[in-house]
Design an enzyme around this catalytic site. Structure first.
Site, PDB file in Angstrom:
ATOM      1  N   ASP A 112      -2.763  -2.691  -3.101  1.00  0.00           N
ATOM      2  CA  ASP A 112      -3.890  -1.783  -2.906  1.00  0.00           C
ATOM      3  C   ASP A 112      -4.168  -1.006  -4.182  1.00  0.00           C
ATOM      4  OD1 ASP A 112      -5.728  -0.592  -0.749  1.00  0.00           O
ATOM      5  OD2 ASP A 112      -4.871   1.181  -1.685  1.00  0.00           O
TER       6      ASP A 112
ATOM      7  N   HIS B  30      -1.192  -1.181   4.806  1.00  0.00           N
ATOM      8  CA  HIS B  30      -1.804   0.139   5.001  1.00  0.00           C
ATOM      9  C   HIS B  30      -1.445   0.727   6.361  1.00  0.00           C
ATOM     10  CE1 HIS B  30      -4.634   3.344   5.642  1.00  0.00           C
ATOM     11  NE2 HIS B  30      -5.132   2.694   6.666  1.00  0.00           N
TER      12      HIS B  30
ATOM     13  N   ASP C  76       0.850  -1.186   0.000  1.00  0.00           N
ATOM     14  CA  ASP C  76       0.000   0.000   0.000  1.00  0.00           C
ATOM     15  C   ASP C  76       0.886   1.236   0.000  1.00  0.00           C
ATOM     16  OD1 ASP C  76      -2.235   1.562  -0.044  1.00  0.00           O
ATOM     17  OD2 ASP C  76      -2.723   1.333   2.073  1.00  0.00           O
TER      18      ASP C  76
ATOM     19  N   GLU D 277       2.842   7.006  -6.827  1.00  0.00           N
ATOM     20  CA  GLU D 277       1.923   5.925  -6.462  1.00  0.00           C
ATOM     21  C   GLU D 277       2.522   4.596  -6.894  1.00  0.00           C
ATOM     22  OE1 GLU D 277      -0.888   3.456  -5.183  1.00  0.00           O
ATOM     23  OE2 GLU D 277      -0.894   5.600  -4.734  1.00  0.00           O
TER      24      GLU D 277
END
Length: 856
Positions: A692, A831, A623, A660
């Protein structure tokens, strides 16, 4: 802050910008008037410092939200690239799984029973001089409808069925200043019925129809101002709206309709500044920036939203800027008075700065814009509001729409389309018609896996929850806690000692013996007091874990504790606040159980395992966290070390470029393989990575960067361990929570949520993908949200049933929650780690903690 009560399973802050409703709604009747408002929006300046530009995160027209997307709009004449195909190409491949009990469900889609069958021409449209406002562009073109024939225009591209002379130049007169505008039409493509761009055209037609319903468009979606609802007792109004999208799925084109909500706050950015000034005088500018940077504001005079990237205290509303179109200098006060009839009351207020996004820069718009705080309405909930339980409950009562109400609203929307004559004429003229009822799908209910705990006990899971079954159940794998320390404010001594006794009480029956800790009472609860105590006490003696009790929820103190314990000293830490020490005995027991479980897990305990086949596989999760200022990103990677997928090794990287897509996947995988080999003396046969969610436009980059990095890492690991002959099966699965698909089961004739374990792998999935939807949780309020799983690489050759079963099983082994998650546990662990490092630690924790879930 309290780790014991942090059950937020979503992201901390992300690039997803939550835009809110305008403070002054603009109805469809106002759109033609946009011709008189040329250049409406934030002020575009061109001073010597280069502070120029007019830009926003929302548009108010199809131009800014074209389904073609920015990249496609820049690819004139090169065609529209087809959707990336990640589905296996074998003729025998069938992505439908097997097993489980069948269930019929409906979904929030309407099938297209008739779609356009026209040969369309695609024209690039340019304006000289340049026109910014999409509504003005449309009005300037509208006067030439007789020449253009029937057309649809998105602000950049025009589609029609009439072949225009080339080159074609037309002229229109701008109402605002009486100047002439030259419009050039250049043919760049011809669109056949089966061309992928046809979906974009159908979406443009639908958006034109939405405008005929007298809805207010905010960024991409339409909202119903008439149905807005005030949150009683709070300065917040919630607007319901619709998100719509037409796309080709497995066999048919479907119209997706989702119910969405926007918050409208009645305070401005200036109100926020004034409140900070009243509350404190220390480091005022830094506190104002900390509160506002990263937030989204709305300018009610033009219904646009902007992201605040900075606050400029050198400029104010009395400052001047150069108005390019009129070639003169003007103050912000005068500009807004003359252009928007807005009276700025506080002329000394500093200015908000919104910098261009990557997309803006790609479009050539590379200058920041300046906004007047007094005219900027705040959006979303503030930190104080999010911590207000009564407010969040009141908001949830409005936004959590039950399945029966949701279906009723969807059907009402469909009837509005069908019963509005103007919309029907528009749809019929293009040959576009929708089914009257929601589409049906075939689903399967997968059985949950039994839980294995201490003493060879099996717990059968029902409705995705087993919290009550764990109270007196021994952990599957316990650990020994020998020495621990509790640091707390002196005035809370009695409450802290009572809470520790509860931890000892609940730990015993679960096989986790908690000895008496060493207490350190602080005379004051400032951050410096905790820092000093940690450094003195933890260097004097070795402890297994440290627990710090804070009187209040202070992020700076929390961050300092985590930095010292995780980055400097390498010891697991537990932080709780005085608020969780309140309440009756039953509540205290529940909180103590959660704290005890977290402490045990941080030391290596495993409260339960899931009954899955033990195979030498590695299951990984990844993530990314993006900070509010969008300057850095944190990528977190966790990978299983044992065959029950309950012990994970972790690694984390800080990306200065705010990517990202991770540039560090190879390092992450090498670290994971090294840890796996150290524990098992061999490398895994198969590797499954749950990543993710990323947008559809980034999947190709994920395959080129991250999947390729995993393969390279495996080859390098094989060279060191197996003489170069190591090519494990690799499955890479993108896991997306933020999706717009919903499912409804029938319960005695009433729409209801499908049960836990429901899988749908047909009809509403995408034909070019190996994907499925999974409902793994039961919700007590609102409509349950499924999770999308998209297998973009599958050299492990795992069949659909294996992927579906494994994904569901992994939602049951997250130790911060005695129930199923929406995502597999490794994704949630990743996460938690990314959020902890990105939000609080802002540094890399010590490597000797990597084999323990210190981030719980």
């Amino acid at each position: 802050m309290s780790e014991a009560r942090n059950t937020n399973h979503g992201k901390g802050r992300s690039n997803a910008r939550q835009q809110q409703p305008p403070r002054r709604p603009v109805t469809a009747e106002n759109v033609p008037q946009a011709v008189e408002g040329i250049g409406r929006g934030a002020v575009r300046t061109s001073d010597p410092a280069g502070n120029a530009g007019a830009r926003s995160t929302s548009g108010g027209d199809a131009a800014a939200t074209s389904p073609l997307g920015e990249r496609d709009q820049r690819s004139f004449g090169r065609g529209i690239s087809r959707a990336l195909v990640t589905r296996p190409t074998s003729a025998t491949f069938n992505k439908a799984g097997s097993g489980g009990a069948p269930i019929n469900v409906r979904s929030n889609y309407f099938q297209l029973i008739e779609r356009p069958d026209m040969h369309l021409l695609q024209y690039r449209v340019d304006f000289t001089p340049e026109v910014d406002h999409p509504g003005v562009k449309k009005a300037l073109i509208r006067v030439h409808e007789q020449t253009l024939g029937k057309y649809i225009f998105d602000g950049t591209l025009l589609y029609n069925t009439t072949r225009l002379a080339q080159p074609l130049e037309l002229a229109s007169r701008r109402i605002s200043d009486g100047s002439d505008v030259k419009i050039t039409f250049r043919l760049v493509g011809e669109i056949q019925k089966d061309d992928p761009v046809y979906s974009a055209v159908m979406n443009l037609i639908l958006r034109r129809c939405m405008a005929m319903l007298n809805l207010v468009m905010i960024r991409r979606n339409y909202y119903d101002a008439i149905a807005r609802e005030d949150v009683v007792g709070y300065p917040i109004t919630i607007w319901p709206g619709y998100l719509t999208a037409i796309q080709h799925h497995e066999k048919e084109y479907l119209l997706n309709v989702e119910i969405v909500h926007k918050f409208l706050r009645r305070d401005t950015a200036l109100d926020v500044m004034d409140k900070i000034r009243r509350d404190t005088r220390d480091d005022l500018q830094a506190r104002i920036k900390a509160e506002l940077v990263g937030k989204i504001v709305m300018t009610g005079y033009n219904n646009k939203t902007y992201r605040i990237d900075d606050v400029d205290f050198e400029k104010n509303a009395s400052s001047t800027f150069h108005l390019r179109k009129e070639d003169r200098d003007v103050t912000y006060v005068a500009y807004y008075r003359d252009r928007y009839q807005q009276t700025i009351k506080v002329t000394t207020q500093p200015m908000l700065v919104s910098r261009p996004s990557r997309r803006d820069v790609n479009r050539g718009d590379d200058q920041p814009i300046y906004l007047v705080p007094e005219l900027c309405g705040m959006t979303g909930l503030s930190e104080e509001q999010r911590n207000n339980f009564n407010l969040t409950r009141a908001v949830a009562n409005i936004t959590r729409v039950a399945p029966d109400r949701r279906v009723t609203t969807l059907m009402k929307f469909r009837r509005r389309l069908a019963e509005t004559p103007e919309i029907q004429r528009e749809l019929n003229s293009w040959g576009l018609q929708f089914e009257n009822d929601l589409i049906s799908c075939k689903g399967r209910i997968l059985p949950p896996r039994a839980l294995l705990t201490g003493g060879n006990r099996r717990i059968e899971v029902r409705d995705g929850d087993w919290s009550r079954s764990m109270h007196n159940t021994k952990m599957q794998v316990s650990v020994e806690l020998t020495e621990w320390i509790v640091i707390h404010p002196n005035h809370m001594s009695q409450k802290v000692r009572s809470f520790v006794q509860l931890i000892q009480k609940v730990g015993g029956p679960q096989g986790f013996k908690v000895p008496e800790p060493h207490y350190v009472a602080l005379q004051a609860d400032r951050t410096g007091n905790y820092v000093t105590a940690l450094q003195e006490e933890l260097t004097r003696k070795t402890y297994d874990v440290v627990m710090c009790v804070l009187a209040n929820n202070r992020h700076d103190t929390y961050s300092s504790i985590k930095k010292i314990t995780l980055c400097q000293l390498g010891i697991a830490s537990q932080v709780i606040t005085g608020r969780i020490l309140q309440g009756d005995e039953r509540k205290q027991m529940s909180v103590a159980t959660k704290v005890m479980t977290q402490i045990a897990c941080k030391l290596g305990a495993e409260p339960w395992r899931v009954d899955v086949p033990n195979k030498p596989w590695m299951i990984a999760g990844y993530d990314t966290y993006h900070d509010a200022r969008a300057t850095t990103a944190v990528g977190a990677f966790v990978a299983s070390l044992n065959s029950s997928y309950t012990r994970y090794n972790s690694s984390v990287k800080i990306h200065s470029a705010n990517e990202e897509i991770s540039p560090s996947f190879q390092d992450h995988m090498l670290t994971a393989l090294k840890a796996y080999f150290f524990r098992n003396k061999d490398l895994p046969e198969n590797i499954i990575v749950y990543r993710d969610g990323v947008g559809a436009g980034d999947i190709a980059r994920v395959m080129e960067t991250e999947v390729a990095a995993i393969k390279t890492a495996c080859l390098q690991a094989g060279d060191k361990v197996k003489g170069g002959n190591y090519r494990p099966g690799i499955s890479f699965v993108i896991v997306s929570k933020r999706i717009n698909t919903r499912f409804f089961a029938d319960k005695s004739g009433t729409p209801d949520n499908p049960p836990c374990g429901t899988v749908v792998d047909n009809t509403v999935t995408l034909g070019e993908r190996f994907d499925f939807f999974l409902i793994s949780q039961k919700v007590n309020q609102g409509t349950v949200s499924p999770t999308s799983f998209n297998v973009i690489h599958n050299s492990s050759n795992l069949p659909p049933s294996a992927h579906q079963s494994m994904a569901y099983a992994l939602t049951q082994v997250y130790y911060n929650w005695a129930g199923t998650l929406r995502v597999p546990a490794p994704v949630q662990y990743a996460h938690k780690l990314a959020y902890l490092v990105g939000e609080s630690v802002k540094n890399i924790p010590r490597d000797d903690l990597a084999k323990f879930p210190y981030y719980l």
